[in-house]
Scaffold this active site. Sequence first.
Site, PDB file in Angstrom:
ATOM      1  CG  HIS A 128     -28.112 -15.167  58.443  1.00  0.00           C
ATOM      2  ND1 HIS A 128     -28.648 -16.175  59.339  1.00  0.00           N
ATOM      3  CD2 HIS A 128     -28.425 -13.845  58.750  1.00  0.00           C
ATOM      4  CE1 HIS A 128     -29.191 -15.146  60.360  1.00  0.00           C
ATOM      5  NE2 HIS A 128     -29.282 -13.933  59.985  1.00  0.00           N
ATOM      6  CG  ASP A 149     -31.312 -19.427  59.925  1.00  0.00           C
ATOM      7  OD1 ASP A 149     -30.980 -20.520  60.646  1.00  0.00           O
ATOM      8  OD2 ASP A 149     -30.514 -18.425  60.070  1.00  0.00           O
ATOM      9  CB  SER A 183     -26.855 -23.427  58.669  1.00  0.00           C
ATOM     10  OG  SER A 183     -25.949 -23.116  59.417  1.00  0.00           O
ATOM     11  CG  MET A 204     -22.561 -15.571  63.802  1.00  0.00           C
ATOM     12  SD  MET A 204     -23.036 -16.677  64.995  1.00  0.00           S
ATOM     13  CE  MET A 204     -24.177 -17.608  64.358  1.00  0.00           C
ATOM     14  CG  ASP A 224     -25.348 -18.955  59.951  1.00  0.00           C
ATOM     15  OD1 ASP A 224     -26.442 -18.231  59.743  1.00  0.00           O
ATOM     16  OD2 ASP A 224     -25.712 -20.240  60.047  1.00  0.00           O
ATOM     17  CG  MET A 283     -33.298 -14.506  62.684  1.00  0.00           C
ATOM     18  SD  MET A 283     -32.013 -15.996  62.070  1.00  0.00           S
ATOM     19  CE  MET A 283     -31.519 -16.782  63.507  1.00  0.00           C
ATOM     20  CG  MET A 325     -26.787 -13.132  62.196  1.00  0.00           C
ATOM     21  SD  MET A 325     -26.663 -14.729  62.980  1.00  0.00           S
ATOM     22  CE  MET A 325     -25.931 -15.735  61.587  1.00  0.00           C
ATOM     23  CG  HIS A 352     -27.983 -20.354  56.020  1.00  0.00           C
ATOM     24  ND1 HIS A 352     -28.913 -19.020  55.420  1.00  0.00           N
ATOM     25  CD2 HIS A 352     -27.900 -19.974  56.928  1.00  0.00           C
ATOM     26  CE1 HIS A 352     -29.038 -18.281  56.443  1.00  0.00           C
ATOM     27  NE2 HIS A 352     -28.294 -18.916  57.883  1.00  0.00           N
TER      28      HIS A 352
HETATM   29  C1  DX5 Z   1     -28.288 -19.004  64.210  1.00  0.00           C
HETATM   30  C2  DX5 Z   1     -28.033 -19.135  62.690  1.00  0.00           C
HETATM   31  C3  DX5 Z   1     -28.646 -20.343  62.123  1.00  0.00           C
HETATM   32  C4  DX5 Z   1     -28.051 -21.667  62.717  1.00  0.00           C
HETATM   33  C5  DX5 Z   1     -29.228 -22.670  62.530  1.00  0.00           C
HETATM   34  O1  DX5 Z   1     -27.880 -17.804  64.343  1.00  0.00           O
HETATM   35  O2  DX5 Z   1     -28.516 -17.937  61.714  1.00  0.00           O
HETATM   36  O3  DX5 Z   1     -28.241 -20.274  60.822  1.00  0.00           O
HETATM   37  O4  DX5 Z   1     -26.982 -22.336  62.318  1.00  0.00           O
HETATM   38  O5  DX5 Z   1     -28.953 -23.732  63.513  1.00  0.00           O
HETATM   39  P1  DX5 Z   1     -30.000 -24.908  63.698  1.00  0.00           P
HETATM   40  O6  DX5 Z   1     -30.357 -25.377  62.589  1.00  0.00           O
HETATM   41  O7  DX5 Z   1     -29.334 -25.913  64.526  1.00  0.00           O
HETATM   42  O8  DX5 Z   1     -31.053 -24.136  64.794  1.00  0.00           O
HETATM   43 ZN    ZN Z   2     -28.444 -18.340  59.469  1.00  0.00          ZN
END
Ligand code: DX5
Ligand code: ZN
Length: 226
Positions: free
Chosen positions: A69, A178, A11, A40, A38, A140, A71, A36
């Site tokens: 992903h 994740d 990620s 947000m 993310d 998650m 969010m 991956h």
């Molecule tokens: C959190 C994200 C993850 C995050 C994981 O909301 O969806 O993908 O980047 O980070 P680590 O591996 O540091 O927990």
């Molecule tokens: Zn993620």
Amino acid sequence: MMVKNYVIMPSVLSADFLNLGDAIAECVAAGTDWFHLDIMDGHFVPNIALGSGFVKACRRATDLPLDVHLMIENPERYLEAFSAAGASAISVHYEVCPQVRNTLSMIRDLGLNAGIAISPGTAVDEIQDILDLVDLVLVMTVQPGFAGQSFIESSVEKVRRTRSLIDAAGLNTHIQVDGGINSKTAPACADAGADYFVAASAIFQHSKGITAGVRELQSSLGVESR
Ligand code: DX5
Ligand code: ZN
């Protein structure tokens, strides 16, 4: 020994954005198979991160598949933009997807793999009747929103339950974990039935660097490194 097809997905949220191309290249050289990304919105999660322009930049940096992903609220509004930017798979959160069947079929109609993500407070049984509409279930293992959080231990049982529902339905849906995934937590998730492993901190914040982070995860899962 049976070789399991475990996939490690860095990620890039925790990567050094000023040296993103190098960070991606180092992961590829170490043998990761996907990335991956993310996204947000500051509404569904209390943080803002990345957009389709960032996905486009990653697309230029690697030929490997990109797992997006989302969010975000109203994910259906942005599917085309992320597809055009180069996504290979898109996951949406069940909690903010009132027309979930429709949204998942929109993703597949774009020619992408579809994923359904569930936050820690959502039971996997709630998505039982849509399992046949997805290529992956994203369990998650922290509250969505930030990298660097600690793995929620009860997630292991949730993964096990997810695997049993998928197996009972005769599907070969992937299970992605994740949040807080590292060489200590990944094997327990694998044992419970996960096969896709997302990691930000364990790779990009590893004290010995990105390659060492990838290698540590690979060896914890018995994945051969390149
Ligand atoms: C959190 C994200 C993850 C995050 C994981 O909301 O969806 O993908 O980047 O980070 P680590 O591996 O540091 O927990
Ligand atoms: Zn993620």
